[in-house]
Design an enzyme around this catalytic site. Structure first.
Site, PDB file in Angstrom:
ATOM      1  N   ASN A  60       0.901  -1.192  -0.043  1.00  0.00           N
ATOM      2  CA  ASN A  60       0.214  -0.046  -0.033  1.00  0.00           C
ATOM      3  C   ASN A  60       0.835   1.291  -0.114  1.00  0.00           C
ATOM      4  O   ASN A  60       2.051   1.183   0.397  1.00  0.00           O
ATOM      5  CB  ASN A  60      -0.865  -0.139   1.097  1.00  0.00           C
ATOM      6  CG  ASN A  60      -0.405  -0.846   2.332  1.00  0.00           C
ATOM      7  OD1 ASN A  60       0.449  -0.239   3.051  1.00  0.00           O
ATOM      8  ND2 ASN A  60      -1.073  -2.048   2.594  1.00  0.00           N
ATOM      9  N   THR A  99      -8.510  -0.949  -0.261  1.00  0.00           N
ATOM     10  CA  THR A  99      -8.320  -2.379  -0.077  1.00  0.00           C
ATOM     11  C   THR A  99      -8.777  -3.042  -0.882  1.00  0.00           C
ATOM     12  O   THR A  99      -9.822  -2.781  -1.802  1.00  0.00           O
ATOM     13  CB  THR A  99      -9.011  -2.718   1.389  1.00  0.00           C
ATOM     14  OG1 THR A  99      -8.483  -4.061   1.651  1.00  0.00           O
ATOM     15  CG2 THR A  99     -10.492  -2.522   1.525  1.00  0.00           C
ATOM     16  N   GLY A 100      -8.027  -4.323  -1.274  1.00  0.00           N
ATOM     17  CA  GLY A 100      -8.423  -4.899  -2.401  1.00  0.00           C
ATOM     18  C   GLY A 100      -8.643  -4.820  -3.724  1.00  0.00           C
ATOM     19  O   GLY A 100      -9.091  -5.686  -4.469  1.00  0.00           O
ATOM     20  N   GLU A 106      -3.950  -1.625   6.485  1.00  0.00           N
ATOM     21  CA  GLU A 106      -2.841  -1.178   6.935  1.00  0.00           C
ATOM     22  C   GLU A 106      -2.628   0.200   7.317  1.00  0.00           C
ATOM     23  O   GLU A 106      -1.760   0.878   7.710  1.00  0.00           O
ATOM     24  CB  GLU A 106      -1.497  -1.702   6.103  1.00  0.00           C
ATOM     25  CG  GLU A 106      -1.396  -2.971   5.899  1.00  0.00           C
ATOM     26  CD  GLU A 106      -0.953  -3.894   7.000  1.00  0.00           C
ATOM     27  OE1 GLU A 106      -1.231  -3.457   7.925  1.00  0.00           O
ATOM     28  OE2 GLU A 106      -0.420  -4.830   6.701  1.00  0.00           O
ATOM     29  N   HIS A 164       6.584 -10.267   7.294  1.00  0.00           N
ATOM     30  CA  HIS A 164       5.628  -9.381   6.506  1.00  0.00           C
ATOM     31  C   HIS A 164       6.075  -8.639   5.360  1.00  0.00           C
ATOM     32  O   HIS A 164       5.742  -8.858   4.267  1.00  0.00           O
ATOM     33  CB  HIS A 164       5.057  -8.523   7.719  1.00  0.00           C
ATOM     34  CG  HIS A 164       4.001  -7.703   7.057  1.00  0.00           C
ATOM     35  ND1 HIS A 164       2.944  -7.209   8.068  1.00  0.00           N
ATOM     36  CD2 HIS A 164       3.636  -7.278   5.770  1.00  0.00           C
ATOM     37  CE1 HIS A 164       2.058  -6.623   7.368  1.00  0.00           C
ATOM     38  NE2 HIS A 164       2.461  -6.403   5.798  1.00  0.00           N
TER      39      HIS A 164
END
Length: 215
Positions: free
Chosen positions: A29, A43-44, A73, A155
Site C-alpha cells: 500500500n 483495500t483489495g 494497513e 511481513h
C-alpha cells in the site's frame, strides 16, 4: 498539491512498485500526507484497476470518507507520519528479499555504505503482529523513530520519505541491500560490516549528496 494530482502520483507509484518487482497482486500500500491526515490506497483493488476516485482520505483522527474502504494497513501509515514529521509519503510492500530477511527476524546490518540512506547503521526489523492491528502500528512507530525504513517480521518493508519518488527509491534500495545481505549470509555468518564510525562519515556526506527531487 491538489488531491487528484496526489492520487495520480499514488497510483503511478503503485504501478512502478510492481514494475520494479517489489510487489505483486494487491499486496502492499502507498500513502501521502494530505491536509490533517493522508491519502491512501484502498483495500483489495489491483493496482492496474485503480483510478483517482478509489484513493481514500483519512483524517487525523483515523476517520475515513464514507463509501470507501482504505487499506487494512492504514494504522501503520498514520503511525509512520506521527513518528516521522519529516515524512510526506509512505511505501509498503512485500519485496521478496526484504521479506526473507524479515522471516529470519534480523536487521540488515551495515554491509554497504548505502545502508545510511535509511538514516543509520542498520535497517531494523519490527516485531511481528497481525496485519492491520494497533499493535503492529505501535511496532512501526517505534522502529521508525530513528530510521526512514524498517522490515516487518514475517511481513515485508516500510519506507518513508519527503515525497513518493524518494520513498519508492528508498524501498528499492533497501530491497537491493536485503538481497546483498542474503547473498553474503550464504557464504559467511556473521557477515563483515562497516564500523559505526564509517557509517557516521557517510551519514554526514549524505546531508549534501543523494537523490535530488523537487518537492
Amino acid at each position: 498539491m491538489e488531491r487528484n494530482k496526489l492520487a495520480r502520483q499514488i497510483i503511478d507509484t503503485c504501478l512502478e512498485m510492481t514494475r520494479l518487482g517489489l510487489n505483486q497482486g494487491t499486496a502492499g500500500n502507498v500513502s501521502v500526507r494530505y491536509q490533517d491526515g493522508m491519502l491512501i490506497t484502498p483495500t483489495g483493488i489491483p493496482y492496474e484497476k485503480l483510478t483517482e476516485s478509489h484513493i481514500v482520505f483519512i483524517d487525523g483522527n483515523g476517520k475515513h470518507e464514507e463509501g470507501k474502504l482504505p487499506s487494512s494497513e492504514w494504522r501503520f501509515h498514520m503511525a509512520a507520519y506521527q513518528s516521522r514529521p519529516d515524512a510526506n509519503a509512505v511505501v509498503h510492500n512485500h519485496a521478496v528479499h526484504c521479506t526473507a530477511v524479515s522471516i529470519l527476524n534480523r536487521p540488515i546490518p551495515a554491509i554497504h555504505y548505502m545502508i545510511a540512506a535509511a538514516g543509520g547503521n542498520s535497517i531494523p526489523c519490527a516485531p511481528y503482529a497481525t496485519f492491520g492491528t494497533r499493535e503492529l502500528s505501535e511496532h512501526v512507530a517505534l522502529a521508525l523513530k530513528n530510521r526512514k525504513a524498517t522490515l516487518l517480521q514475517h511481513h515485508g518493508l516500510i519506507a518513508c520519505e519527503a515525497n513518493l519518488e524518494k520513498a519508492l527509491w528508498l524501498a528499492h534500495e533497501v530491497e537491493v541491500l536485503a538481497q546483498l545481505y542474503l547473498t553474503t549470509l550464504a557464504i559467511t555468518d556473521p557477515v563483515p560490516v562497516l564500523s559505526d564510525e564509517e557509517i557516521a562519515v557517510v551519514l554526514e556526506k549524505f546531508k549534501t549528496y543523494g537523490l535530488r527531487i523537487e518537492e
